[in-house]
Design a protein around this motif. Structure first.
Motif, PDB file in Angstrom:
ATOM      1  N   THR A  74       0.845  -1.186   0.000  1.00  0.00           N
ATOM      2  CA  THR A  74       0.000   0.000   0.000  1.00  0.00           C
ATOM      3  C   THR A  74       0.882   1.239   0.000  1.00  0.00           C
ATOM      4  N   THR A  75       0.623   2.128  -0.953  1.00  0.00           N
ATOM      5  CA  THR A  75       1.355   3.384  -1.064  1.00  0.00           C
ATOM      6  C   THR A  75       0.414   4.519  -0.691  1.00  0.00           C
ATOM      7  N   VAL A  76       0.873   5.402   0.190  1.00  0.00           N
ATOM      8  CA  VAL A  76       0.050   6.507   0.680  1.00  0.00           C
ATOM      9  C   VAL A  76       0.835   7.809   0.558  1.00  0.00           C
ATOM     10  N   ILE A  77       0.183   8.824   0.014  1.00  0.00           N
ATOM     11  CA  ILE A  77       0.745  10.182  -0.026  1.00  0.00           C
ATOM     12  C   ILE A  77      -0.301  11.095   0.604  1.00  0.00           C
ATOM     13  N   ILE A  78       0.105  11.870   1.598  1.00  0.00           N
ATOM     14  CA  ILE A  78      -0.827  12.767   2.283  1.00  0.00           C
ATOM     15  C   ILE A  78      -0.351  14.204   2.126  1.00  0.00           C
ATOM     16  N   ASP A  79      -1.267  15.069   1.690  1.00  0.00           N
ATOM     17  CA  ASP A  79      -1.025  16.511   1.625  1.00  0.00           C
ATOM     18  C   ASP A  79      -1.934  17.145   2.671  1.00  0.00           C
ATOM     19  N   ASP A  80      -1.348  17.716   3.708  1.00  0.00           N
ATOM     20  CA  ASP A  80      -2.112  18.282   4.820  1.00  0.00           C
ATOM     21  C   ASP A  80      -1.588  19.684   5.082  1.00  0.00           C
ATOM     22  N   ARG A  81      -2.455  20.694   4.961  1.00  0.00           N
ATOM     23  CA  ARG A  81      -2.049  22.089   5.147  1.00  0.00           C
ATOM     24  C   ARG A  81      -2.780  22.702   6.322  1.00  0.00           C
ATOM     25  N   THR A  82      -2.108  23.634   6.981  1.00  0.00           N
ATOM     26  CA  THR A  82      -2.752  24.380   8.062  1.00  0.00           C
ATOM     27  C   THR A  82      -2.871  25.864   7.738  1.00  0.00           C
ATOM     28  N   ASP A  83      -2.238  26.301   6.637  1.00  0.00           N
ATOM     29  CA  ASP A  83      -2.242  27.724   6.310  1.00  0.00           C
ATOM     30  C   ASP A  83      -3.442  28.158   5.488  1.00  0.00           C
ATOM     31  N   LYS A  84      -4.108  27.217   4.806  1.00  0.00           N
ATOM     32  CA  LYS A  84      -5.300  27.556   4.031  1.00  0.00           C
ATOM     33  C   LYS A  84      -6.067  26.268   3.720  1.00  0.00           C
ATOM     34  N   PRO A  85      -7.334  26.411   3.335  1.00  0.00           N
ATOM     35  CA  PRO A  85      -8.139  25.214   3.029  1.00  0.00           C
ATOM     36  C   PRO A  85      -7.543  24.422   1.866  1.00  0.00           C
ATOM     37  N   LEU A  86      -7.713  23.120   1.912  1.00  0.00           N
ATOM     38  CA  LEU A  86      -7.172  22.220   0.910  1.00  0.00           C
ATOM     39  C   LEU A  86      -8.275  21.280   0.435  1.00  0.00           C
ATOM     40  N   SER A  87      -8.363  21.106  -0.884  1.00  0.00           N
ATOM     41  CA  SER A  87      -9.342  20.169  -1.440  1.00  0.00           C
ATOM     42  C   SER A  87      -8.804  19.596  -2.748  1.00  0.00           C
ATOM     43  N   MET A  88      -9.387  18.490  -3.168  1.00  0.00           N
ATOM     44  CA  MET A  88      -9.001  17.897  -4.448  1.00  0.00           C
ATOM     45  C   MET A  88      -9.216  18.903  -5.574  1.00  0.00           C
ATOM     46  N   GLU A  89     -10.400  19.522  -5.588  1.00  0.00           N
ATOM     47  CA  GLU A  89     -10.730  20.468  -6.646  1.00  0.00           C
ATOM     48  C   GLU A  89      -9.802  21.674  -6.622  1.00  0.00           C
ATOM     49  N   GLY A  90      -9.499  22.155  -5.426  1.00  0.00           N
ATOM     50  CA  GLY A  90      -8.628  23.315  -5.298  1.00  0.00           C
ATOM     51  C   GLY A  90      -7.227  23.060  -5.839  1.00  0.00           C
ATOM     52  N   LYS A  91      -6.720  21.855  -5.620  1.00  0.00           N
ATOM     53  CA  LYS A  91      -5.391  21.516  -6.125  1.00  0.00           C
ATOM     54  C   LYS A  91      -5.382  21.516  -7.654  1.00  0.00           C
ATOM     55  N   ILE A  92      -6.431  20.987  -8.257  1.00  0.00           N
ATOM     56  CA  ILE A  92      -6.536  20.950  -9.721  1.00  0.00           C
ATOM     57  C   ILE A  92      -6.719  22.362 -10.275  1.00  0.00           C
ATOM     58  N   GLU A  93      -7.599  23.139  -9.643  1.00  0.00           N
ATOM     59  CA  GLU A  93      -7.849  24.507 -10.098  1.00  0.00           C
ATOM     60  C   GLU A  93      -6.580  25.358 -10.040  1.00  0.00           C
ATOM     61  N   ALA A  94      -5.746  25.169  -9.025  1.00  0.00           N
ATOM     62  CA  ALA A  94      -4.512  25.953  -8.901  1.00  0.00           C
ATOM     63  C   ALA A  94      -3.590  25.710 -10.090  1.00  0.00           C
ATOM     64  N   VAL A  95      -3.496  24.464 -10.535  1.00  0.00           N
ATOM     65  CA  VAL A  95      -2.645  24.146 -11.688  1.00  0.00           C
ATOM     66  C   VAL A  95      -3.284  24.673 -12.977  1.00  0.00           C
ATOM     67  N   GLU A  96      -4.599  24.442 -13.130  1.00  0.00           N
ATOM     68  CA  GLU A  96      -5.285  24.907 -14.339  1.00  0.00           C
ATOM     69  C   GLU A  96      -5.205  26.414 -14.492  1.00  0.00           C
ATOM     70  N   LYS A  97      -5.266  27.145 -13.386  1.00  0.00           N
ATOM     71  CA  LYS A  97      -5.161  28.605 -13.409  1.00  0.00           C
ATOM     72  C   LYS A  97      -3.800  29.031 -13.952  1.00  0.00           C
ATOM     73  N   LYS A  98      -2.771  28.329 -13.578  1.00  0.00           N
ATOM     74  CA  LYS A  98      -1.427  28.656 -14.061  1.00  0.00           C
ATOM     75  C   LYS A  98      -1.240  28.291 -15.526  1.00  0.00           C
ATOM     76  N   LEU A  99      -2.030  27.372 -16.036  1.00  0.00           N
ATOM     77  CA  LEU A  99      -1.945  26.972 -17.434  1.00  0.00           C
ATOM     78  C   LEU A  99      -2.643  27.960 -18.371  1.00  0.00           C
ATOM     79  N   ARG A 100      -3.495  28.809 -17.841  1.00  0.00           N
ATOM     80  CA  ARG A 100      -4.239  29.779 -18.681  1.00  0.00           C
ATOM     81  C   ARG A 100      -3.359  30.905 -19.106  1.00  0.00           C
TER      82      ARG A 100
END
Length: 100
Positions: A74-100
């Motif tokens: 079993t392989t596990v990767i955890i992304d846990d932030r305390t400085d701002k909200p984190l979500s699956m959609e937010g991570k994708i949107e951040a990359v897509e925004k930079k691609l525009r």
């Protein structure tokens, strides 16, 4: 909230196919309250409280043993932030925004 990628791979089952194990893991996730999840071609991504995610990862790790597997990787990767909200959609949107 944390985002977690988990991949559960049974070893030595006599078959190269793992889709039946993946399907069983998805059934476990359907019954897991308090977590969002998304199946991807190479792993399943979970979103929720980090303690709850770790409980679910253990449940998923145990699935192949319940199906007769003698070894599980079993392989596990955890992304846990305390400085701002984190979500699956937010991570994708951040990359897509930079691609525009």
């Amino acid at each position: 909230m944390a985002v977690c990628s988990v991949s559960v791979v049974p070893v030595g089952t006599g078959s190269t196919s793992v889709s039946s194990y993946v399907a069983r893991c998805q059934e476990v996730l359907k019954d897991s309250a308090g977590v969002k999840y998304r199946l991807t071609p190479m792993a399943t991504v979970l979103e929720g409280d980090v303690e709850r995610l770790l409980e679910i990862v253990l449940d998923l790790h145990r699935v192949p043993f319940g199906e007769g597997a003698k070894r599980v990787l079993t392989t596990v990767i955890i992304d846990d932030r305390t400085d701002k909200p984190l979500s699956m959609e937010g991570k994708i949107e951040a990359v897509e925004k930079k691609l525009r």
